[in-house]
Enzyme design. Structure first.
Site, PDB file in Angstrom:
ATOM      1  N   ASP A   6      31.996  -2.091 -13.516  1.00 24.10           N
ATOM      2  CA  ASP A   6      32.532  -3.460 -13.369  1.00 24.10           C
ATOM      3  C   ASP A   6      34.025  -3.541 -13.704  1.00 24.10           C
ATOM      4  OD1 ASP A   6      32.021  -3.253 -16.153  1.00 24.10           O
ATOM      5  OD2 ASP A   6      31.122  -5.255 -16.316  1.00 24.10           O
ATOM      6  N   GLY A  40      21.646  -5.683 -29.245  1.00 21.26           N
ATOM      7  CA  GLY A  40      22.122  -4.289 -29.236  1.00 21.26           C
ATOM      8  C   GLY A  40      21.234  -3.394 -28.402  1.00 21.26           C
ATOM      9  N   ASP A  79      27.867  -9.039 -16.974  1.00 21.00           N
ATOM     10  CA  ASP A  79      26.831  -9.725 -17.750  1.00 21.00           C
ATOM     11  C   ASP A  79      26.877 -11.241 -17.559  1.00 21.00           C
ATOM     12  OD1 ASP A  79      26.274  -7.195 -18.636  1.00 21.00           O
ATOM     13  OD2 ASP A  79      27.425  -7.406 -20.488  1.00 21.00           O
TER      14      ASP A  79
HETATM   15  C1  GLA Z   1      28.447  -3.537 -21.226  1.00 24.66           C
HETATM   16  C2  GLA Z   1      29.535  -4.499 -20.782  1.00 24.66           C
HETATM   17  C3  GLA Z   1      29.565  -4.647 -19.266  1.00 24.66           C
HETATM   18  C4  GLA Z   1      29.544  -3.292 -18.571  1.00 24.66           C
HETATM   19  C5  GLA Z   1      28.476  -2.398 -19.166  1.00 24.66           C
HETATM   20  C6  GLA Z   1      28.518  -0.999 -18.601  1.00 24.66           C
HETATM   21  O1  GLA Z   1      27.178  -4.089 -20.976  1.00 24.66           O
HETATM   22  O2  GLA Z   1      29.325  -5.762 -21.364  1.00 24.66           O
HETATM   23  O3  GLA Z   1      30.682  -5.402 -18.872  1.00 24.66           O
HETATM   24  O4  GLA Z   1      30.807  -2.689 -18.601  1.00 24.66           O
HETATM   25  O5  GLA Z   1      28.583  -2.300 -20.571  1.00 24.66           O
HETATM   26  O6  GLA Z   1      28.197  -1.027 -17.251  1.00 24.66           O
END
Ligand code: GLA
Length: 382
Positions: free
Chosen positions: A17, A109, A159
């Site tokens: 991302d 987590g 996310d």
């Molecule tokens: C975490 C971050 C996301 C993304 C993932 C890895 O979840 O919050 O933005 O970078 O790691 O894909």
């Protein structure tokens, strides 16, 4: 005002991302509920205090003055809701005093995006309380700002987009360069399979240095390849132009994982797989077997090229596949959290039992299982 925002599982595209590549998350049935009420000030004036409580952290109610909100001023879980109030105010929305009560059935987590679910549920509830409607993509950017600039975790956009824009029964292909969204029907049940999240019970922390280091390495690799972001590179062979073996591996992961996200989306949209010539429709089972293979391939890439896996995830993938899963991979930022597996329904009990045994034999806390049902984005509750 009560708003629910879901956690997410990412079918494909990890650490792509922030490289402006592709991701393919789907929202979960589990998530965070934020209940918000006005907290008026004295003599009927708008309140200036934010009181935050969480059912999951009952001993730690936190109260802060809205006017003293600055990055770093609040730590721990309350930094997320406080950060959202701060980011909304930075965006010109006049958030007044409020009591925020949080309840969640998402593990923290575990790589299922409890942070974004918390941010997005609070953001929607505070907007309603403030009498404003903010377009969901704008709200995603505001929630991301809370996490990046107030909490201090340099995460990407997947996310918040997943929590606010996913659709039931679908995964969402997001082109992080243009923020174009394509809803992709995702129904493993049609192929007699189900998606399962296996929480390895090793908690991660994104504020830790490894995530930021990976980001910096990707930026350096892009600079050396002469592109603004690694997501702009289509051909994995391009990575071999990098002299540094670590940067070469990092770039190879990002390029191949982004391609895998697009490959899964196009298989699901077209009902065909490249091995069958690409154009001929194949049975749903063949599509989900193909997705399974790509999941396990992606895990190897995350483990060997991006180096963000952890021992319990590697064991989980190996044991799940040996017990009959179509494929599996770690999800989220890494260094702890969960594995996503695609499992034929008739192998589900055997896979779960094999995993519990494997963890117990090693003296590890047994894993937690969460049914990963492609669900709707954030919504208002009665
Ligand atoms: C975490 C971050 C996301 C993304 C993932 C890895 O979840 O919050 O933005 O970078 O790691 O894909």
């Amino acid at each position: 005002m009560r708003w629910f925002a879901p956690g997410r599982a990412n079918l494909m595209g990890e650490h792509t991302d922030y490289n402006e590549g592709y991701v393919l998350p789907f929202a979960l049935a589990h998530g965070v509920t934020a209940s918000v009420t006005a907290r008026p000030g004295r003599h009927g004036r708008p309140g200036r205090m934010l009181a935050m409580r969480s059912k999951q952290v009952p001993d730690e109610p936190v109260t802060v003055a809205l006017d003293s909100l600055t990055p770093g001023a609040v730590t721990g879980w309350a930094a997320y809701p406080a950060g959202v109030a701060w980011a909304l105010r930075e965006a010109g929305i006049d958030v007044a005093g409020a009591s925020i009560d949080i309840d969640s059935d998402l593990p923290v987590g575990a790589g299922v995006s409890s942070s974004a679910a918390l941010e997005c549920s609070v953001a929607l509830a505070l907007c309603e309380l403030s009498g404003v409607t903010v377009e969901r993509r704008t709200l995603a950017a505001i929630a991301k700002r809370a996490e990046n600039d107030f909490v201090g975790a340099p995460t990407g956009i997947i996310d918040q987009y997943a929590a606010l824009l996913c659709q039931e029964g679908h995964a969402m292909l997001l082109d992080c360069a243009t923020l174009t969204v394509t809803q992709v029907p995702f129904a493993p049940a049609a192929a007699g399979a189900a998606a399962l999240i296996i929480d390895t019970r090793v908690a991660h922390a994104l504020v830790s240095g490894e995530y930021a280091q990976r980001r910096a390495q990707c930026e350096e690799a892009a600079r050396l390849l002469g592109v603004p972001y690694l997501g702009a590179v289509q051909d994995p062979a391009e990575a071999s132009r990098l002299a540094d073996p670590v940067l070469r591996r990092r770039a190879r992961h990002v390029i191949t994982d982004s391609a895998r996200a697009r490959a899964i989306a196009s298989a699901l949209l077209s009902g065909s797989v490249p091995a069958a010539g690409g154009a001929e429709p194949v049975p749903a089972q063949a599509i989900y077997r193909y997705i399974g293979r790509l999941l396990t391939e992606a895990h190897a890439s995350l483990r060997d090229d991006f180096e963000v896996s952890w021992p319990a995830a590697d064991v989980t993938v190996e044991v799940a596949v040996a017990a009959g899963a179509l494929g599996a991979r770690m999800i989220g930022g890494g260094f702890g959290g969960s594995v996503l597996a695609l499992i034929p329904v008739e192998r589900m009990a055997a896979v779960r039992a094999a995993l519990t045994d494997a963890f117990t034999e090693r003296g590890w806390t047994p894993p937690e299982f969460i049914d990963a049902i492609p669900s709707a984005a954030a919504r208002q509750l009665a």
